[in-house]
Design an enzyme around this catalytic site. Sequence first.
Site, short mmCIF file in Angstrom:
data_model
loop_
_atom_site.label_atom_id
_atom_site.label_comp_id
_atom_site.label_asym_id
_atom_site.label_seq_id
_atom_site.Cartn_x
_atom_site.Cartn_y
_atom_site.Cartn_z
N LYS A 1 -7.88 51.64 -38.87
CA LYS A 1 -8.16 50.21 -38.95
C LYS A 1 -8.72 49.83 -40.31
CE LYS A 1 -9.60 50.37 -34.12
NZ LYS A 1 -10.82 50.35 -33.24
N GLY A 2 -9.24 50.81 -41.03
CA GLY A 2 -10.06 50.52 -42.21
C GLY A 2 -9.42 49.70 -43.31
N GLU B 1 -4.57 52.46 -48.19
CA GLU B 1 -5.61 53.21 -47.47
C GLU B 1 -6.99 52.69 -47.90
OE1 GLU B 1 -6.77 54.72 -45.10
OE2 GLU B 1 -6.27 56.84 -45.13
N ASP B 2 -7.95 52.77 -46.99
CA ASP B 2 -9.28 52.29 -47.33
C ASP B 2 -10.01 53.23 -48.30
OD1 ASP B 2 -9.56 54.32 -45.43
OD2 ASP B 2 -10.82 53.17 -44.06
N ASP C 1 -11.22 60.66 -49.01
CA ASP C 1 -12.42 61.49 -48.99
C ASP C 1 -11.98 62.94 -49.26
OD1 ASP C 1 -15.14 62.04 -48.45
OD2 ASP C 1 -14.75 62.35 -46.33
N LYS D 1 -13.51 59.21 -53.26
CA LYS D 1 -14.68 60.08 -53.49
C LYS D 1 -14.15 61.42 -53.99
CE LYS D 1 -16.78 58.89 -49.25
NZ LYS D 1 -17.70 59.23 -48.15
N PHE E 1 -21.80 57.73 -47.72
CA PHE E 1 -21.05 57.17 -46.59
C PHE E 1 -21.15 55.65 -46.67
CE2 PHE E 1 -20.12 55.76 -42.32
CZ PHE E 1 -19.00 56.52 -42.03
N VAL E 2 -20.03 55.00 -46.83
CA VAL E 2 -20.04 53.56 -47.04
C VAL E 2 -19.46 52.82 -45.83
CG1 VAL E 2 -19.99 53.64 -49.56
CG2 VAL E 2 -17.83 53.72 -48.28
N ASP F 1 -16.04 51.26 -41.09
CA ASP F 1 -17.00 51.21 -39.99
C ASP F 1 -17.99 52.38 -39.97
OD1 ASP F 1 -15.11 53.24 -39.21
OD2 ASP F 1 -15.92 53.08 -37.18
N ARG G 1 -17.42 46.54 -39.85
CA ARG G 1 -16.13 46.26 -40.50
C ARG G 1 -16.07 44.84 -41.08
NH1 ARG G 1 -12.63 50.52 -39.25
NH2 ARG G 1 -12.81 51.41 -37.18
P1 5GP Z 1 -10.11 62.18 -45.48
O1 5GP Z 1 -8.98 62.68 -44.64
O2 5GP Z 1 -9.70 61.80 -46.88
O3 5GP Z 1 -11.28 63.13 -45.48
O4 5GP Z 1 -10.68 60.94 -44.72
C1 5GP Z 1 -10.19 59.68 -44.84
C2 5GP Z 1 -10.74 58.81 -43.75
O5 5GP Z 1 -12.10 59.16 -43.40
C3 5GP Z 1 -10.80 57.37 -44.23
O6 5GP Z 1 -9.57 56.72 -43.99
C4 5GP Z 1 -11.95 56.83 -43.42
O7 5GP Z 1 -11.49 56.40 -42.17
C5 5GP Z 1 -12.89 57.99 -43.23
N1 5GP Z 1 -13.97 57.99 -44.24
C6 5GP Z 1 -14.13 58.83 -45.28
N2 5GP Z 1 -15.22 58.53 -46.00
C7 5GP Z 1 -15.77 57.45 -45.39
C8 5GP Z 1 -16.93 56.63 -45.67
O8 5GP Z 1 -17.69 56.82 -46.63
N3 5GP Z 1 -17.16 55.60 -44.81
C9 5GP Z 1 -16.36 55.32 -43.75
N4 5GP Z 1 -16.69 54.28 -42.99
N5 5GP Z 1 -15.26 56.06 -43.46
C10 5GP Z 1 -14.98 57.10 -44.27
#
Ligand code: 5GP
Length: 175
Positions: A43-44, A99-100, A103, A131, A152-153, A159, A165
């Site tokens: 949803k992000g 993508e939001d 990470d 990040k 963590f944002v 969310d 959100r």
């Molecule tokens: P990745 O697979 O790159 O580790 O994770 C990506 C997903 O993790 C993002 O689409 C998001 O949903 C969640 N995520 C990663 N870091 C954060 C953060 O700082 N805050 C929030 N709210 N979600 C995060």
Amino acid sequence: MPDSSPTVLLSTADIQARIAALAAEISAGYPAGEDLHLVAILKGAFLFLGDLIRAMDRPVTIDFMAVSSYAKGTTSSGEVRMIKDLDSGLEGRNVIIVEDIVDTGLTLAYLQEILHARSPKTLRTACLLSKPSRRKVEVKVEYVGFTIEDRFVVGYGLDYAERYRNLPYIGVLNE
Ligand code: 5GP
């Protein structure tokens, strides 16, 4: 979790200014007359998509996909599951994954692999936040809004337990 408002990391004005620049950069990167097909990850990314396409002055179409990633303990397992697939095919289209936040990169690596297999003409990625210090896999992201530290944002679509959100800015939760 606290009830106080998150501390502002990126203001509404910061976000809107960066998205306007990003939209111009994306638009300029494709031949005139070709449609762009933006695939937002729920949803992000829903607010980012809404502001991004309103800042783009060329024909666009949109679609949505939802995935969930499983964390085991404090480490991400890398297991990603599709919750909702796209409504239409990607063959021959200029596809941009919206993508939001990137990470570890595991979710995006999965998405790029499965969408690439659907034979788009081009496949690029736009993420609002990145990040880089948290990466576990190298993923290519052509358009990055902001590079941030390992915090963590929340807000602007992001969310914590489905809350925050609706914040018009991106913030950090207070301990
Ligand atoms: P990745 O697979 O790159 O580790 O994770 C990506 C997903 O993790 C993002 O689409 C998001 O949903 C969640 N995520 C990663 N870091 C954060 C953060 O700082 N805050 C929030 N709210 N979600 C995060």
